[in-house]
Design an enzyme around this catalytic site. Structure first.
Site, PDB file in Angstrom:
ATOM      1  N   CYS A  81      31.307  58.685  22.828  1.00  0.00           N
ATOM      2  CA  CYS A  81      30.613  59.453  21.795  1.00  0.00           C
ATOM      3  C   CYS A  81      31.432  59.560  20.517  1.00  0.00           C
ATOM      4  O   CYS A  81      30.875  59.496  19.418  1.00  0.00           O
ATOM      5  CB  CYS A  81      30.237  60.828  22.326  1.00  0.00           C
ATOM      6  SG  CYS A  81      28.956  60.733  23.599  1.00  0.00           S
ATOM      7  N   CYS A 111      33.373  62.635  24.487  1.00  0.00           N
ATOM      8  CA  CYS A 111      34.098  61.618  25.255  1.00  0.00           C
ATOM      9  C   CYS A 111      34.441  60.450  24.322  1.00  0.00           C
ATOM     10  O   CYS A 111      33.957  60.393  23.179  1.00  0.00           O
ATOM     11  CB  CYS A 111      33.228  61.143  26.423  1.00  0.00           C
ATOM     12  SG  CYS A 111      31.810  60.128  25.929  1.00  0.00           S
ATOM     13  N   HIS A 170      24.110  60.718  26.496  1.00  0.00           N
ATOM     14  CA  HIS A 170      24.851  61.925  26.149  1.00  0.00           C
ATOM     15  C   HIS A 170      24.174  62.590  24.959  1.00  0.00           C
ATOM     16  O   HIS A 170      23.495  61.938  24.163  1.00  0.00           O
ATOM     17  CB  HIS A 170      26.293  61.577  25.769  1.00  0.00           C
ATOM     18  CG  HIS A 170      27.132  61.112  26.909  1.00  0.00           C
ATOM     19  ND1 HIS A 170      28.499  61.182  26.875  1.00  0.00           N
ATOM     20  CD2 HIS A 170      26.815  60.568  28.111  1.00  0.00           C
ATOM     21  CE1 HIS A 170      28.991  60.709  27.999  1.00  0.00           C
ATOM     22  NE2 HIS A 170      27.987  60.313  28.766  1.00  0.00           N
ATOM     23  N   GLU A 178      25.319  63.629  22.152  1.00  0.00           N
ATOM     24  CA  GLU A 178      25.708  63.084  20.851  1.00  0.00           C
ATOM     25  C   GLU A 178      24.957  61.795  20.536  1.00  0.00           C
ATOM     26  O   GLU A 178      24.494  61.595  19.406  1.00  0.00           O
ATOM     27  CB  GLU A 178      27.215  62.786  20.809  1.00  0.00           C
ATOM     28  CG  GLU A 178      28.087  63.987  21.050  1.00  0.00           C
ATOM     29  CD  GLU A 178      28.496  64.179  22.503  1.00  0.00           C
ATOM     30  OE1 GLU A 178      29.621  64.657  22.736  1.00  0.00           O
ATOM     31  OE2 GLU A 178      27.700  63.871  23.418  1.00  0.00           O
TER      32      GLU A 178
END
Length: 166
Positions: free
Chosen positions: A94, A91, A61, A63
């Site tokens: 993260c 999410c 992801h 992040e």
């Protein structure tokens, strides 16, 4: 000019940088989410965009990639006094990584009612049982961030439909 307006224009400025990373993801047919990490002095120390498809990695992801990049660049996993800007509400994975990296602030663009931690009630950022807390500001450049995501998924659906019809 008061401090709030200065901070708000900084938020807009940095979110535009995160949006540039999201557009990189879009160009590589990844879900267009981008993130940057900004040090207290205002310089970008980490950046990333979604790379789940090309890396075949469910943790790739924006992040996570930005956190790893920042930690490497400052040679310290503790990102104290830094702010992460991300185009989509993080999410749970993260948000937990942000907490563990000791970031001081999260600024995000689009809300995510189906996968966003805060929208789903996972408020790790202010859970007093944990050893670190941080502030959260959501909705910065919400329209631009949401539009990029909507455009991407519309394009994906159109592509899928044309494949079904062939």
């Amino acid at each position: 000019m008061n401090n709030l307006s200065i901070n708000f224009s900084d938020y807009i400025w940095h979110m535009s940088s995160a949006l540039e990373r999201a557009e990189q993801a879009y160009q590589q047919n990844e879900v267009p989410v981008g993130a940057i990490i900004v040090a207290k002095a205002g310089n970008i120390i980490g950046q990333g965009f979604n790379q789940k498809e090309q890396e075949h990695d469910p943790t790739a992801h924006a992040e996570i990639i930005a956190i790893k990049d920042a930690a490497k660049n400052i040679a310290n996993w503790r990102l104290i006094d830094a702010t992460i800007y991300v185009t989509l509400e993080p999410c749970p994975m993260c948000l937990s990584a942000i907490q563990h990296a000791r970031l001081s602030k999260l600024v995000f663009g689009a809300y995510d009612s189906k996968g966003g931690s805060i929208s789903l009630g996972y408020n790790l950022y202010n859970d007093k049982r944990l050893n670190h807390s941080f502030s959260v500001i959501g909705g910065i450049e919400h329209y631009k961030c949401s539009k990029l995501l909507s455009d991407f998924f519309r394009k994906q659906r159109e592509s899928y439909q044309s494949m079904k019809l062939s």
